[in-house]
Design an enzyme around this catalytic site. Structure first.
Site, mmCIF file in Angstrom:
data_model
loop_
_atom_site.group_PDB
_atom_site.id
_atom_site.type_symbol
_atom_site.label_atom_id
_atom_site.label_comp_id
_atom_site.label_asym_id
_atom_site.label_seq_id
_atom_site.Cartn_x
_atom_site.Cartn_y
_atom_site.Cartn_z
ATOM 1 N N ASN A 10 0.854 -1.187 0.000
ATOM 2 C CA ASN A 10 0.000 0.000 0.000
ATOM 3 C C ASN A 10 0.896 1.246 0.000
ATOM 4 O O ASN A 10 1.597 1.508 0.981
ATOM 5 C CB ASN A 10 -0.906 -0.033 1.241
ATOM 6 C CG ASN A 10 -1.863 1.133 1.267
ATOM 7 O OD1 ASN A 10 -1.823 2.008 0.408
ATOM 8 N ND2 ASN A 10 -2.724 1.166 2.268
ATOM 9 N N PHE A 11 0.880 1.976 -1.090
ATOM 10 C CA PHE A 11 1.768 3.140 -1.235
ATOM 11 C C PHE A 11 1.293 4.324 -0.385
ATOM 12 O O PHE A 11 2.027 5.278 -0.180
ATOM 13 C CB PHE A 11 1.850 3.572 -2.711
ATOM 14 C CG PHE A 11 2.662 2.670 -3.613
ATOM 15 C CD1 PHE A 11 2.776 1.312 -3.367
ATOM 16 C CD2 PHE A 11 3.307 3.195 -4.734
ATOM 17 C CE1 PHE A 11 3.523 0.478 -4.206
ATOM 18 C CE2 PHE A 11 4.067 2.382 -5.585
ATOM 19 C CZ PHE A 11 4.175 1.029 -5.322
ATOM 20 N N LYS A 12 0.027 4.282 0.066
ATOM 21 C CA LYS A 12 -0.576 5.385 0.833
ATOM 22 C C LYS A 12 -0.280 6.720 0.136
ATOM 23 O O LYS A 12 -0.323 6.782 -1.097
ATOM 24 C CB LYS A 12 -0.112 5.339 2.293
ATOM 25 C CG LYS A 12 -0.465 4.001 2.960
ATOM 26 C CD LYS A 12 -0.427 4.032 4.463
ATOM 27 C CE LYS A 12 -0.891 2.687 5.016
ATOM 28 N NZ LYS A 12 -1.006 2.628 6.461
ATOM 29 N N HIS A 94 -10.230 1.098 4.032
ATOM 30 C CA HIS A 94 -8.994 1.105 4.830
ATOM 31 C C HIS A 94 -9.251 1.916 6.087
ATOM 32 O O HIS A 94 -10.063 2.846 6.075
ATOM 33 C CB HIS A 94 -7.845 1.728 4.000
ATOM 34 C CG HIS A 94 -6.518 1.505 4.651
ATOM 35 N ND1 HIS A 94 -6.060 2.291 5.677
ATOM 36 C CD2 HIS A 94 -5.559 0.569 4.440
ATOM 37 C CE1 HIS A 94 -4.874 1.851 6.067
ATOM 38 N NE2 HIS A 94 -4.546 0.806 5.326
ATOM 39 N N GLU A 142 -6.673 -5.524 9.621
ATOM 40 C CA GLU A 142 -5.574 -4.687 10.113
ATOM 41 C C GLU A 142 -6.005 -3.971 11.393
ATOM 42 O O GLU A 142 -6.840 -3.065 11.326
ATOM 43 C CB GLU A 142 -5.225 -3.601 9.084
ATOM 44 C CG GLU A 142 -4.797 -4.121 7.737
ATOM 45 C CD GLU A 142 -4.150 -3.026 6.896
ATOM 46 O OE1 GLU A 142 -3.131 -3.337 6.284
ATOM 47 O OE2 GLU A 142 -4.651 -1.889 6.866
ATOM 48 N N ILE A 147 -0.939 -0.158 12.986
ATOM 49 C CA ILE A 147 -0.539 0.339 11.663
ATOM 50 C C ILE A 147 0.591 1.367 11.794
ATOM 51 O O ILE A 147 0.519 2.282 12.600
ATOM 52 C CB ILE A 147 -1.749 0.944 10.914
ATOM 53 C CG1 ILE A 147 -2.722 -0.177 10.530
ATOM 54 C CG2 ILE A 147 -1.300 1.730 9.681
ATOM 55 C CD1 ILE A 147 -3.986 0.288 9.816
ATOM 56 N N GLY A 182 2.176 -3.289 10.718
ATOM 57 C CA GLY A 182 3.484 -3.490 11.334
ATOM 58 C C GLY A 182 4.311 -4.617 10.737
ATOM 59 O O GLY A 182 5.347 -4.994 11.285
HETATM 60 O O1 G3P Z 1 -2.611 -0.984 4.285
HETATM 61 C C1 G3P Z 1 -1.439 -1.350 4.901
HETATM 62 C C2 G3P Z 1 -1.313 -0.774 6.229
HETATM 63 O O2 G3P Z 1 -2.278 0.025 6.736
HETATM 64 C C3 G3P Z 1 -0.302 -1.300 7.138
HETATM 65 O O3 G3P Z 1 0.602 -0.253 7.250
HETATM 66 O O4 G3P Z 1 2.741 0.733 7.706
HETATM 67 O O5 G3P Z 1 1.782 -0.930 9.293
HETATM 68 O O6 G3P Z 1 2.601 -1.679 7.069
HETATM 69 P P1 G3P Z 1 2.016 -0.565 7.866
#
Ligand code: G3P
Length: 227
Positions: A10-12, A94, A142, A147, A182
């Site tokens: 996810n590039f956000k 999301h 998630e 996150i 994470g």
């Molecule tokens: O969509 C992926 C996400 O929300 C997880 O983010 O930075 O914890 O890998 P991260």
């Protein structure tokens, strides 16, 4: 449409994953996918779909689409438009872009009708169960509090993965369950798969790393060890 097991990056709206950087990051994902022989997809910002989809062969996803069709919807994201730009699917709901129940339900429907694979996000197993009834292709669980953090869902909340897999499969065994939050290394991915996940959704563990390809290869090795 999307092969499993899969790693979705996810590039956000990270700077390292916007505009020209989005294309560079997607190329690193493509190289890692080819090297390791695993399925990797890139969820990019709407404005970057075209540039990324034209530049790489891995599947490109939108991060969101709206529940609208052609017509008077200024400023909204039309599913047909992201499809036309080259997206194979979309994330929905999301935790950084939550949708009200009815809106999510109709968004899943319109996105699927236009041929996009739908990855609907859930915050826990109850949420995953509720969303299963909407019939997305994937549900990505998630826990929001993990996150962007240093501790992965696989380590901190393993039960959320297994409970979600059980809850979702009871309702619809065809829905694929992913998990995220994470996730940083191959052990996180391996544990997630052992708990029943069919892939992972990852952002910071790749995007903010110095060497993107190396970071994706590391995750890919967690998937491969299950084979
Ligand atoms: O969509 C992926 C996400 O929300 C997880 O983010 O930075 O914890 O890998 P991260």
């Amino acid at each position: 449409m999307l092969d499993i097991p899969i790693i979705i990056i996810n590039f956000k709206t990270y700077k390292e994953a916007t505009g020209d950087n989005a294309l560079k990051l997607a190329k690193a994902c493509e190289n890692a996918a080819a090297k390791e022989g695993v399925s990797i997809a890139a969820a990019v910002q709407a404005c970057d779909i075209c540039r990324v989809a034209e530049g790489v062969s891995i599947p490109v996803l939108a991060q969101h689409v709206d529940s609208i069709s052609f017509g008077r919807n200024t400023g909204f994201i039309l599913p047909e438009c992201v499809k036309d730009a080259g997206a194979k699917g979309t994330l929905l709901n999301h935790s950084e872009h939550k949708l009200e129940h009815g809106v999510l339900e109709s968004s899943v429907k319109v996105a699927k009708e236009c041929g996009l694979a739908v990855v609907a996000c859930a915050t826990d197993s109850e949420d995953a169960k509720r969303i299963s009834a909407m019939g997305p292709d994937f549900i990505a669980v998630e826990p929001p509090e993990l996150i962007g953090g240093e501790v992965s869902v696989s380590d901190a909340r393993p039960e959320i993965i297994s409970d979600s897999v059980r809850a979702v499969k009871e309702i619809n065994p065809n829905i694929r369950v992913l998990c995220g939050a994470g996730i940083k290394n191959r052990e996180d991915v391996k544990k997630a798969v052992e708990l029943g996940a069919e892939g992972v959704l990852v952002a910071s563990g790749v995007v903010v790393c110095e060497d993107h390809e190396k970071a994706v290869v590391e995750l890919a090795r967690g998937l491969k060890r299950q084979e």
